[in-house]
Design a protein around this motif. Sequence first.
Motif, short mmCIF file in Angstrom:
data_model
loop_
_atom_site.label_atom_id
_atom_site.label_comp_id
_atom_site.label_asym_id
_atom_site.label_seq_id
_atom_site.Cartn_x
_atom_site.Cartn_y
_atom_site.Cartn_z
N ALA A 199 98.88 -1.29 13.19
CA ALA A 199 99.51 -1.48 14.50
C ALA A 199 100.95 -0.98 14.48
O ALA A 199 101.89 -1.72 14.81
CB ALA A 199 99.45 -2.95 14.91
N GLN A 200 101.16 0.26 14.09
CA GLN A 200 102.49 0.83 14.02
C GLN A 200 102.39 2.33 14.22
O GLN A 200 101.31 2.93 14.14
CB GLN A 200 103.14 0.52 12.67
CG GLN A 200 102.34 1.05 11.49
CD GLN A 200 102.95 0.68 10.15
OE1 GLN A 200 104.15 0.51 10.04
NE2 GLN A 200 102.11 0.54 9.13
N ALA A 201 103.54 2.95 14.45
CA ALA A 201 103.58 4.38 14.73
C ALA A 201 103.54 5.23 13.47
O ALA A 201 103.60 6.45 13.54
CB ALA A 201 104.82 4.72 15.54
N SER A 202 103.46 4.60 12.30
CA SER A 202 103.37 5.32 11.04
C SER A 202 101.93 5.35 10.56
O SER A 202 101.20 4.35 10.67
CB SER A 202 104.21 4.63 9.97
OG SER A 202 105.56 4.59 10.35
N ALA A 203 101.52 6.48 9.99
CA ALA A 203 100.23 6.54 9.31
C ALA A 203 100.30 5.68 8.06
O ALA A 203 101.36 5.55 7.44
CB ALA A 203 99.89 7.98 8.96
N ALA A 204 99.19 5.06 7.69
CA ALA A 204 99.14 4.18 6.52
C ALA A 204 98.27 4.83 5.44
O ALA A 204 97.05 4.75 5.48
CB ALA A 204 98.59 2.82 6.91
N ARG A 205 98.93 5.52 4.51
CA ARG A 205 98.22 6.15 3.39
C ARG A 205 97.91 5.04 2.38
O ARG A 205 98.82 4.44 1.81
CB ARG A 205 99.06 7.24 2.77
CG ARG A 205 98.36 8.04 1.67
CD ARG A 205 99.18 9.25 1.29
NE ARG A 205 100.56 8.91 0.98
CZ ARG A 205 101.59 9.69 1.28
NH1 ARG A 205 101.42 10.85 1.92
NH2 ARG A 205 102.82 9.32 0.96
N THR A 206 96.62 4.79 2.15
CA THR A 206 96.21 3.58 1.44
C THR A 206 95.34 3.92 0.24
O THR A 206 94.33 4.62 0.36
CB THR A 206 95.45 2.64 2.38
OG1 THR A 206 96.26 2.39 3.54
CG2 THR A 206 95.12 1.32 1.71
N ARG A 207 95.73 3.42 -0.90
CA ARG A 207 94.92 3.55 -2.11
C ARG A 207 93.99 2.35 -2.17
O ARG A 207 94.44 1.21 -2.31
CB ARG A 207 95.81 3.59 -3.35
CG ARG A 207 95.06 3.79 -4.67
CD ARG A 207 96.06 3.86 -5.83
NE ARG A 207 95.38 4.09 -7.10
CZ ARG A 207 94.89 3.13 -7.88
NH1 ARG A 207 95.00 1.86 -7.51
NH2 ARG A 207 94.30 3.43 -9.03
N VAL A 208 92.70 2.61 -2.06
CA VAL A 208 91.68 1.56 -2.04
C VAL A 208 91.05 1.47 -3.42
O VAL A 208 90.53 2.47 -3.94
CB VAL A 208 90.61 1.86 -0.98
CG1 VAL A 208 89.58 0.72 -0.94
CG2 VAL A 208 91.23 2.05 0.40
N ASP A 209 91.09 0.29 -4.00
CA ASP A 209 90.52 0.05 -5.33
C ASP A 209 89.38 -0.96 -5.20
O ASP A 209 89.61 -2.13 -4.88
CB ASP A 209 91.61 -0.48 -6.27
CG ASP A 209 91.12 -0.62 -7.71
OD1 ASP A 209 89.90 -0.44 -7.96
OD2 ASP A 209 91.96 -0.92 -8.59
N LEU A 210 88.15 -0.48 -5.43
CA LEU A 210 86.97 -1.34 -5.30
C LEU A 210 86.62 -2.03 -6.61
O LEU A 210 85.66 -2.80 -6.67
CB LEU A 210 85.76 -0.52 -4.84
CG LEU A 210 85.91 0.22 -3.51
CD1 LEU A 210 84.66 1.06 -3.25
CD2 LEU A 210 86.15 -0.74 -2.37
N GLY A 211 87.36 -1.76 -7.67
CA GLY A 211 87.02 -2.31 -8.98
C GLY A 211 85.87 -1.55 -9.61
O GLY A 211 85.38 -0.54 -9.09
N THR A 212 85.42 -2.05 -10.73
CA THR A 212 84.38 -1.34 -11.50
C THR A 212 83.02 -2.01 -11.43
O THR A 212 82.06 -1.54 -12.03
CB THR A 212 84.81 -1.25 -12.96
OG1 THR A 212 84.99 -2.57 -13.49
CG2 THR A 212 86.11 -0.45 -13.09
#
Length: 844
Positions: free
Chosen positions: A769-782
């Motif tokens: 909910a902001q004017a910035s893009a959210a570059r997100t590192r998603v870690d699902l585990g192993t």
Amino acid sequence: MRSRSVRLGVLSLTIAAGVLVPVQTASGQTPTTDYTLAVDAAGRGATIDRSMYGVFFEDINRAADGGLYAELVQNRSFEYDKADNASYTPLTSWAPTSLNGGTGTATVADDDRRLNERNRRYLKLELTRGEYGVANSGYNSGIRVEKGKQYDFSVFARTDRAAGTPLTVAVTDPAGKALADPLRVQVRGDGWVRYTGTVRARESSALGRLALTASGGGTLRLDMVSLFPRETYKNRPNGMRTDLAEKIAALKPGFVRFPGGCLVNTGSHQGYEAPNWERKRSYQWKDTIGPVEQRATNANFWGYNQSYGIGYYEYFQFSEDIGAMPLPVVPALVTGCGQNKATDDPALLRRHIQDTLDLIEFANGPVTSTWGKKRAEMGHPAPFNLTHLGVGNEENLPDEFFTRFTEFRKAIAAKYPGITVISNSGPDDTGTTFDRLWDLNRNAKVSMVDEHYYNSPQWFLQNNQRYDSYDRNGPKVFLGEYASLDNKFGNALAEAAYMTGLERNADVVKLASYAPLLANTDYVQWKPDMIWFDNQRSWASASYETQKLFMTNVGDHVVPSKASATPATVAPISGAIGLSTWATSAAYDDVKVTSADGAQLFADDFSGDDSRWSKVAGRGSWAVSNGAYVQSDQAAENTLVTAGDPSWSNYDFSVKATKTGGKEGFLVAFGVKDTGNNYWWNLGGWNNTVSAVEKTEGGGKQTLLQNDTKIETGRQYDLRVEVRGRQVTLFLDGQKWGSFTDDKVAEPFRQVVTRDVKTGELVVKVVNAQASAARTRVDLGTRVQPGATARVTTLQGLPDDVNTAFTTPIAPRETRFSGVSNTFTYTFPPNSVTFLRFPARVRG
């Protein structure tokens, strides 16, 4: 509003009133900030019930008659009355019409020749020459007909002419041009008979009129004039308007809460016991079943007439048709929604409790039971499988309500122990009523409590963790009404961010419904609303689209996850000062504002004029009188006048105040940016029953502090507000009245992850909910093996985007993302809601 900017890495932010707001960079490119999202993809959190998300239907904004109820004739039984609306007459929406110079008179009668005891008024046509009658203009601009479609007409009629009276039924445009082939009916006999027929539209129009003309002399009596589209939802007789019903069904709601809301438990003290043909009677389910011509009409709390064409049978049937759990709400004999009355009549209480037991029998009882038989006679022998029932709505008298609620609960538990009886916590998210009702509900081990609140988008961004601290072993929460007070996409984003917190706490929040559901664009008493319509089209709001995305992608249980937060700096409370009243006259004097170091910023003893104060035209009557600043209009509401510098912070504001008359007390404002963004100390509010500090952002209020202080007329009070950073301390007559710290951060990046057991998919739900893009590192585990491709659904737009009848900037976009792995990066667009669905098999 003054603001300042701070640079945090590549993210440019504006900080105003403690709010973190990303802005465009100087180059015009969208800035990006980095987040991490750690998911225990093989883990299991709270179970999410299939029924978690539902809809709340209340007959507000003409949601029923002229809306979901498919009837096209307004005031079909001539029952409109000034008690419903000051502008109404029994002939509202009707006008005289004639053919070939026909003459006569049209009057409405209420005598012993009525159709029945509850349908009391009827139209009396005295025919003198030619063809004469009346025409109905329907709702909005007219009656909507579509070329080639059929419309079923019916009327109850009687004539005193021995040879009978020919009646012509025509659908025309306003100029009298035929939109369908006319229907001709021969009325015979002086007893009420129902006549029916069908017309087929040969042209489309939204401006239609239903004209009824008769000839031959004598007196013709008409009642229950109806024109119904043959095509209704599921083709139900007396059914629902198709496009509206389909939009509701498309949400796949888990429940339908009905019939209100304030509609349920408001009205006069006598309204609970008034005869069922009288106006301002409380909503009682037995008034709404049986043949429609035998149902009463009633004065709607929202300022119009309600026909009960949609009654309890239709609510139950509609819930079943869309696969939702019915959740009716019955009156507790304590008024709510700003009214504070309790009915002390043991016999009346027993009768209403018995009515509620009868309602359960009507829903679930066998056809051999009294009320189960009535359900079967209406066309539904099988039970409706009622499991939940609410008692009361937004009562402001907590002890009086709970005493009566306890009697309902005890009686229901004794006869129907499988029914979940839902209590409530009043009209707000906090305060003395809320706290008292929660104490009562918790101590009595009530199963479920209905919470309601309408707040600013900022509040929803700040309070995502509201239910994290609720007692896991206490009553469950039914969030029966919530919304952020506008229909812009920015509002929907804040609501969506909040919903991630609801899902994360699905072990506590068992049911939730945005409110209200429907709004006729020409009859709006309340906004925001999920679905908007007129008499020819309907459209989904931005909030509808976010609700639908969550409601159709719920999952079976929460998957534990944790995201990083947005860097934030909180600015001090700043703003000018103000004075106001609400339905009260008051005198203010000796206004002083000093900085924290003692320097004088402002002073006015009103020995001169009021040129330093800014007023809003039409709000109150302010004048300097006898050395004080007096607001003398006791009918005016929110009469705010302001003075000073919007950049002020860390100051003391003092004033002397005297109530001279009216219903309430004082409103002393601080941190004022404008009329829609400020704080005020509301002393003697809510008809001088409660005092509170309220914060208004974007026009939406929230309560920060509350107690039961009351204000005396004629007594002068010394008030002082001390603002330090984001902490505020308030003093009344030299004594500390209360304090608060408004330092919650409006976090714009929120997420929740759920698992769909049937498909084996993880559903990653992210709100940015902001004017910035959210570059997100998603870690699902192993511990899981994810599929490489995700199905992506995105809602994206500008915060001020609004869906209308002609443009829908906020609509879901379906794409694919092929970069899923145990660790991957995804950039969530600015101002967006994004759902990623992909398979994730647990290893070993």
